[in-house]
Write a protein that holds these residues in place. Sequence first.
Motif, PDB file in Angstrom:
ATOM      1  N   TYR A   1     -20.270 -67.560  21.295  1.00 37.71           N
ATOM      2  CA  TYR A   1     -19.399 -66.417  21.004  1.00 37.71           C
ATOM      3  C   TYR A   1     -17.945 -66.751  21.331  1.00 37.71           C
ATOM      4  O   TYR A   1     -17.020 -66.385  20.578  1.00 37.71           O
ATOM      5  N   LEU A   2     -17.723 -67.447  22.444  1.00 38.95           N
ATOM      6  CA  LEU A   2     -16.366 -67.802  22.846  1.00 38.95           C
ATOM      7  C   LEU A   2     -15.737 -68.769  21.834  1.00 38.95           C
ATOM      8  O   LEU A   2     -14.520 -68.741  21.615  1.00 38.95           O
TER       9      LEU A   2
ATOM     10  N   TYR B   1     -14.671 -72.054  24.603  1.00 35.60           N
ATOM     11  CA  TYR B   1     -16.120 -72.249  24.531  1.00 35.60           C
ATOM     12  C   TYR B   1     -16.599 -73.248  25.587  1.00 35.60           C
ATOM     13  O   TYR B   1     -17.515 -72.959  26.378  1.00 35.60           O
TER      14      TYR B   1
ATOM     15  N   LYS C   1      -5.424 -62.907  19.706  1.00 35.49           N
ATOM     16  CA  LYS C   1      -5.728 -64.329  19.655  1.00 35.49           C
ATOM     17  C   LYS C   1      -5.075 -65.015  20.861  1.00 35.49           C
ATOM     18  O   LYS C   1      -3.960 -64.669  21.244  1.00 35.49           O
TER      19      LYS C   1
ATOM     20  N   ASP D   1      -5.634 -71.354  22.669  1.00 36.60           N
ATOM     21  CA  ASP D   1      -6.918 -71.884  23.132  1.00 36.60           C
ATOM     22  C   ASP D   1      -6.774 -73.014  24.147  1.00 36.60           C
ATOM     23  O   ASP D   1      -7.535 -73.090  25.120  1.00 36.60           O
TER      24      ASP D   1
ATOM     25  N   ASP E   1      -3.235 -60.373  16.500  1.00 34.76           N
ATOM     26  CA  ASP E   1      -3.899 -61.032  15.388  1.00 34.76           C
ATOM     27  C   ASP E   1      -3.147 -60.733  14.076  1.00 34.76           C
ATOM     28  O   ASP E   1      -2.926 -59.583  13.762  1.00 34.76           O
TER      29      ASP E   1
ATOM     30  N   LYS F   1      -8.390 -57.465  20.333  1.00 35.51           N
ATOM     31  CA  LYS F   1      -8.472 -58.235  19.085  1.00 35.51           C
ATOM     32  C   LYS F   1      -7.409 -59.331  19.053  1.00 35.51           C
ATOM     33  O   LYS F   1      -7.137 -59.915  18.017  1.00 35.51           O
TER      34      LYS F   1
ATOM     35  N   GLY G   1     -12.428 -60.824  25.016  1.00 35.67           N
ATOM     36  CA  GLY G   1     -12.913 -60.991  23.651  1.00 35.67           C
ATOM     37  C   GLY G   1     -13.463 -59.706  23.052  1.00 35.67           C
ATOM     38  O   GLY G   1     -13.243 -59.414  21.870  1.00 35.67           O
ATOM     39  N   ILE G   2     -14.172 -58.921  23.869  1.00 30.90           N
ATOM     40  CA  ILE G   2     -14.813 -57.703  23.381  1.00 30.90           C
ATOM     41  C   ILE G   2     -13.832 -56.536  23.311  1.00 30.90           C
ATOM     42  O   ILE G   2     -13.848 -55.745  22.357  1.00 30.90           O
TER      43      ILE G   2
ATOM     44  N   SER H   1     -16.378 -68.843  18.502  1.00 28.92           N
ATOM     45  CA  SER H   1     -16.000 -68.094  17.301  1.00 28.92           C
ATOM     46  C   SER H   1     -14.855 -67.116  17.574  1.00 28.92           C
ATOM     47  O   SER H   1     -14.055 -66.829  16.683  1.00 28.92           O
ATOM     48  N   ARG H   2     -14.755 -66.639  18.813  1.00 29.78           N
ATOM     49  CA  ARG H   2     -13.723 -65.639  19.140  1.00 29.78           C
ATOM     50  C   ARG H   2     -12.397 -66.280  19.527  1.00 29.78           C
ATOM     51  O   ARG H   2     -11.320 -65.784  19.141  1.00 29.78           O
ATOM     52  N   PHE H   3     -12.426 -67.382  20.287  1.00 29.04           N
ATOM     53  CA  PHE H   3     -11.194 -67.981  20.792  1.00 29.04           C
ATOM     54  C   PHE H   3     -10.959 -69.406  20.310  1.00 29.04           C
ATOM     55  O   PHE H   3      -9.853 -69.754  19.918  1.00 29.04           O
TER      56      PHE H   3
END
Length: 480
Positions: free
Chosen positions: A106-107, A116, A424, A427, A480, A422, A418-419, A109-111
């Motif tokens: 999930y990390l 990750y 960005k 990274d 975002d 929204k 992340g939750i 795809s999100r960040f």
Amino acid sequence: MSPGLLFSFVIAYFVILLVVAWYTGRNSNNDSFFIGNRNSNWMLVAFGMIGTSLSGVTFVSVPGAVGRDAFSYMQITLGYFIGYITIAYVLIPLYYRLQLTSIYNYLDSRFGRSAYKTGASFFILSRTLGATARLYLVVRILQDAILSSFGVPFWLTTIIILFMILLYTYEGGVKTIVYTDTLQTTCMLAGLVICVGYILHTMNLSLGESFTAMSERGLTKIFNTDPNDKLFFVKQIVAGAFITITMTGLDQEMMQKNISVKTLKDSKKNMVSLAFIMVIVIGLFLFLGGLLHLYGAQQQVTATGDKLFPELALHHMPPVISVIFIIALISALFPSADGAMTALTSSLCIDILDMQKRTDWTEAEKKKYRQRIHLMMAFIFLLFVMVFEWVNNQSMIGVILKVATYTYGPLLGLFAFGILTKRKVHDALVPVICVAAPLLCLVVDVYQTHIFGKFQIGLELLIINGLFTFLGLLLISRKD
């Protein structure tokens, strides 16, 4: 009872585990090892997770701590309940929607990749420390009760236990663990109930009379109403909720079993059922703790903390209770150790080493690679258990929860950001933020009397750690 006879019961119990492992591990592949082919029965997972969540530390430390903290651990348990419900309705739907094998995908795809890898690395650190601390406590008891009489050194006892765990997890992984955890949890809870019944019978006490006797000794107090105290009920309940969200909901070991369940609906039922069961089971452990202190006083036993239950069960109760105690203790050990070793192997293979993305490898080559990682994790467990033997803390549950406040905080901050937003993030800077947050928490913890005066910070340091991570991510983010 002689150590030799006790050890024979341990071997017999282990043989049963091997038979179950052989039967359930037949025709297993990497998918079976990592997520049980997403075909696990939710009721078996829920029941087995009791043993994984509690471990040998709960079996020994929670009753032992009643003499010092009374029933105040129930405050954290109420927080656990809130945490489990949150996991069921917030995190599990997210994991199923994304069809994750490792929850840390999930990390990615999100960040991005850095976030990750950072999240997975903090899980590996957290679970390695927590699992080996739990393992150390039980190995130390088995060493003192059985193997020291044969002249077996502590390090060899640890190797024997790790070898046992390796034997029945090597092939089947999660597919096997779902069944072995069910057996082990049954033995652990049976041991708990039998020990309670024996002490009540021996002391000729009814339930009401036992509570009265505990109350007279100040052992039944649950809620602490001093806002400045570390055990203040609001602090404990809030901390308990976040401990569960992080140590269960953001933990690959615990979620690996949940996402092995067939459907999202069943996985939710598993987690909600666990929430109710845990309150009841930990309540029983606290009640046992009160009884042990009453019985210990009657027997004029001076042992305290983690040493109280083993001392009474092995030296002041009939041989049959000694056997039940050892089997229950091992049953409490294995679900936390075997699941941790399997989950850490999974996370290293999938998250850190990207094994699943190696399209040039055959399934057989991947399996061989995964088995080597599994063996390496066993060796790492051995090293950390020896470190805990050197530290030799008297209350391992305190050590585990304290470590969790530092190592799970960055995971809490990452998933929350992340939750809940929204935005960005940059990274490449995520690892810096996730390392800086626990270091800031260390400064707060060391100098808390200068910063907060009489107000004491306890397990809520986990929330502060997560908040530092969240704010750091906010600083390196953009819309975002």
